[in-house]
Write a protein that holds these residues in place. Sequence first.
Motif, mmCIF file in Angstrom:
data_model
loop_
_atom_site.group_PDB
_atom_site.id
_atom_site.type_symbol
_atom_site.label_atom_id
_atom_site.label_comp_id
_atom_site.label_asym_id
_atom_site.label_seq_id
_atom_site.Cartn_x
_atom_site.Cartn_y
_atom_site.Cartn_z
ATOM 1 N N GLY A 43 -6.964 -15.944 -0.605
ATOM 2 C CA GLY A 43 -7.382 -14.714 -1.272
ATOM 3 C C GLY A 43 -7.124 -14.719 -2.776
ATOM 4 O O GLY A 43 -7.578 -13.838 -3.493
ATOM 5 N N PRO A 81 -6.666 0.345 0.935
ATOM 6 C CA PRO A 81 -7.469 1.524 0.561
ATOM 7 C C PRO A 81 -8.822 1.576 1.258
ATOM 8 O O PRO A 81 -9.611 2.491 1.009
ATOM 9 N N LYS A 98 -14.349 -15.895 -7.374
ATOM 10 C CA LYS A 98 -13.136 -15.314 -7.943
ATOM 11 C C LYS A 98 -12.270 -16.444 -8.464
ATOM 12 O O LYS A 98 -11.890 -17.294 -7.654
ATOM 13 N N THR A 124 -13.347 -10.281 -8.624
ATOM 14 C CA THR A 124 -12.402 -10.237 -7.511
ATOM 15 C C THR A 124 -13.229 -10.191 -6.229
ATOM 16 O O THR A 124 -14.448 -10.045 -6.281
ATOM 17 N N GLN A 180 -13.926 -13.440 4.322
ATOM 18 C CA GLN A 180 -14.376 -12.066 4.505
ATOM 19 C C GLN A 180 -15.890 -11.985 4.364
ATOM 20 O O GLN A 180 -16.485 -12.792 3.647
ATOM 21 N N PHE A 239 -8.397 -6.880 5.398
ATOM 22 C CA PHE A 239 -9.054 -5.613 5.056
ATOM 23 C C PHE A 239 -8.114 -4.871 4.106
ATOM 24 O O PHE A 239 -6.926 -4.740 4.381
ATOM 25 N N PRO A 240 -8.617 -4.389 2.967
ATOM 26 C CA PRO A 240 -7.709 -3.772 1.984
ATOM 27 C C PRO A 240 -7.150 -2.451 2.485
ATOM 28 O O PRO A 240 -7.855 -1.698 3.164
ATOM 29 N N ASN A 277 0.829 -1.198 0.000
ATOM 30 C CA ASN A 277 0.000 0.000 0.000
ATOM 31 C C ASN A 277 0.861 1.244 0.000
ATOM 32 O O ASN A 277 0.441 2.301 -0.398
HETATM 33 P P1 XMP Z 1 -9.208 -9.087 -4.581
HETATM 34 O O1 XMP Z 1 -10.192 -7.985 -4.507
HETATM 35 O O2 XMP Z 1 -8.035 -8.755 -5.459
HETATM 36 O O3 XMP Z 1 -8.611 -9.216 -3.116
HETATM 37 O O4 XMP Z 1 -9.820 -10.400 -4.925
HETATM 38 C C1 XMP Z 1 -7.898 -10.322 -2.641
HETATM 39 C C2 XMP Z 1 -7.641 -10.110 -1.156
HETATM 40 O O5 XMP Z 1 -6.745 -8.994 -0.979
HETATM 41 C C3 XMP Z 1 -7.385 -7.967 -0.247
HETATM 42 N N1 XMP Z 1 -6.987 -6.694 -0.882
HETATM 43 C C4 XMP Z 1 -6.020 -5.891 -0.438
HETATM 44 N N2 XMP Z 1 -5.220 -5.980 0.639
HETATM 45 N N3 XMP Z 1 -4.191 -3.928 0.052
HETATM 46 C C5 XMP Z 1 -4.315 -4.989 0.879
HETATM 47 O O6 XMP Z 1 -3.578 -5.058 1.870
HETATM 48 C C6 XMP Z 1 -4.953 -3.766 -1.055
HETATM 49 O O7 XMP Z 1 -4.830 -2.802 -1.779
HETATM 50 C C7 XMP Z 1 -5.912 -4.804 -1.301
HETATM 51 N N4 XMP Z 1 -6.844 -4.985 -2.283
HETATM 52 C C8 XMP Z 1 -7.478 -6.154 -2.007
HETATM 53 C C9 XMP Z 1 -8.861 -8.248 -0.323
HETATM 54 O O8 XMP Z 1 -9.546 -7.718 0.795
HETATM 55 C C10 XMP Z 1 -8.899 -9.745 -0.393
HETATM 56 O O9 XMP Z 1 -8.804 -10.355 0.877
#
Ligand code: XMP
Length: 518
Positions: free
Chosen positions: A473, A399, A510, A514, A439, A396-397, A353
């Motif tokens: 994930g 952003p 996914k 996503t 999640q 938790f992402p 991040n």
């Molecule tokens: P997606 O949306 O790519 O997410 O299927 C896969 C896992 O990663 C988390 N996620 C993030 N974690 N920074 C993080 O630390 C990010 O920018 C970010 N984007 C997605 C998401 O919550 C899921 O568990």
Amino acid sequence: MGQRAYTDVILILDFGSQYTQLIARRLREAGVYSEIHPYNFDPGRIFELAPKGVILSGGPASIYQEQAPDVRDEVLTAGYPVLGICYGMYLLAYHLGGSSARSKAREYGPATLVIDDASGLFEGLDGREQPVWMSHGDRVEAIPPALRAIAHTDNSPYAAVRSLDGRWWGVQFHPEVAHTAGGAKILRNFAYNICGETGDWKLKNFIERKVAEVRRRVGDDGRVLMGLSGGVDSAVAAALIGRAVGPRLRCVFVDTGLLRAGERERIERGFAARLGIELGVVDAAELFIRRLASVTDPEQKRRIIGHAFIEVFEREASRLDGVRFLGQGTLYPDVIESVPSKGPSATIKSHHNVGGLPERMQLELIEPLRELFKDEARQVGRELGLPDEIVDAEPFPGPGLAVRIVGEVTRERLALLRAADQIVMQEIRAAGLAGSLWQAFAVLLALKSVGVMGDERSYDSAIAIRAVHSLDGMTADWARLDPSLLGRLSTRITNEVAGVNRVVYDITSKPPATIEWE
Ligand code: XMP
């Protein structure tokens, strides 16, 4: 990188297979440390690494393609045992003088392996016939004199091969995937019986040696700055760094204004005390929300948030005398060098991040977990005595809620999403599902629809609920939540959150979707 936290290593050369990380994973489960490097990794560095053995991964290319990724002869003939998997096996056969050809049909999926020689790789497997997972377009048509077949399938006369001296091994199928029932045993046989691994990869050793390594790098008076997100990775990394340098670790939690309900309070209420570290909370909501005004593009949101993090950190670092290091909770899947099958240039997938931070601030990175997978990081956390609520926290992402609001992020829309999301958290917890789901959260959509409440027409927002099962994930399946739970969520959200008149449930896995909506 300092001293390694292990002595024996198996080197995995990556030819671009989607399963490469799983090879490392299976070895790790067997107590064997491994490193993944791109297929064109410098032979000099290979010899420096002095691996006990080398595995050539699979890959999407055909060795007859132009510019197909190749391996240097000297990497194959250095004396350690080499195991080629799928594409890796064709390469091995090819270098030793064999030939392969495109199969008439791609073979993809389950197959039955018939073992003709059980010594070595197949020792201790239950039965002569084994279910295996195939995924290839080529197959070996003729093997060189140095190799001989040790197993076949209906489709492949050379489904597994070895050299007489036991130095070269090849399998056409994928031992690293779960569908190959004896796969873990096969990789274990390669590591222990063929390469002579001793299996010194243990998390306890790992912690002790990492603590020593961090101490050595930071020195007697170095200081480390670290951002805590409230998530597992940064918490475990901070606990480990804290064990190494004590009060010279300074942790900061940034309240971005994009957090879930109760998150800041959870962090303030003793999160740091439980980690045994000092923590400062920075209120930066105003900055983040201002920068996000009228932005709707998901990638732009992520960039803006990344830059705002950098600003906040720069400010914090300038307040801290003599900070030279930045701690991060980077995990192995974040840093692995994976190789595009066409060109030699290695790309590094980075999920950080605050990726731009170290260069701008001229800080040295300390990433004690960069060799670990998420569940291993969780184990390290447990080993370090962190409570379950931290170690098992839902991902938790970085952003935050900004990527769970489709469209513009405003204080009002944040408040609305937070209220709906809190109901999701409460109901999921009350249903006893918090521990079993990867999640579960709410998403605010960028649409309004017509409803009727009492006798009044409404034209309000829609909330989507997302609940998924996942191991890492990387892939995920939507959770089959009980209809009565879904009903309760819908009733409570529409009744209790003003401005919402419709709730939908996201039934996409996914891939193709996503987990997060943006
Ligand atoms: P997606 O949306 O790519 O997410 O299927 C896969 C896992 O990663 C988390 N996620 C993030 N974690 N920074 C993080 O630390 C990010 O920018 C970010 N984007 C997605 C998401 O919550 C899921 O568990």
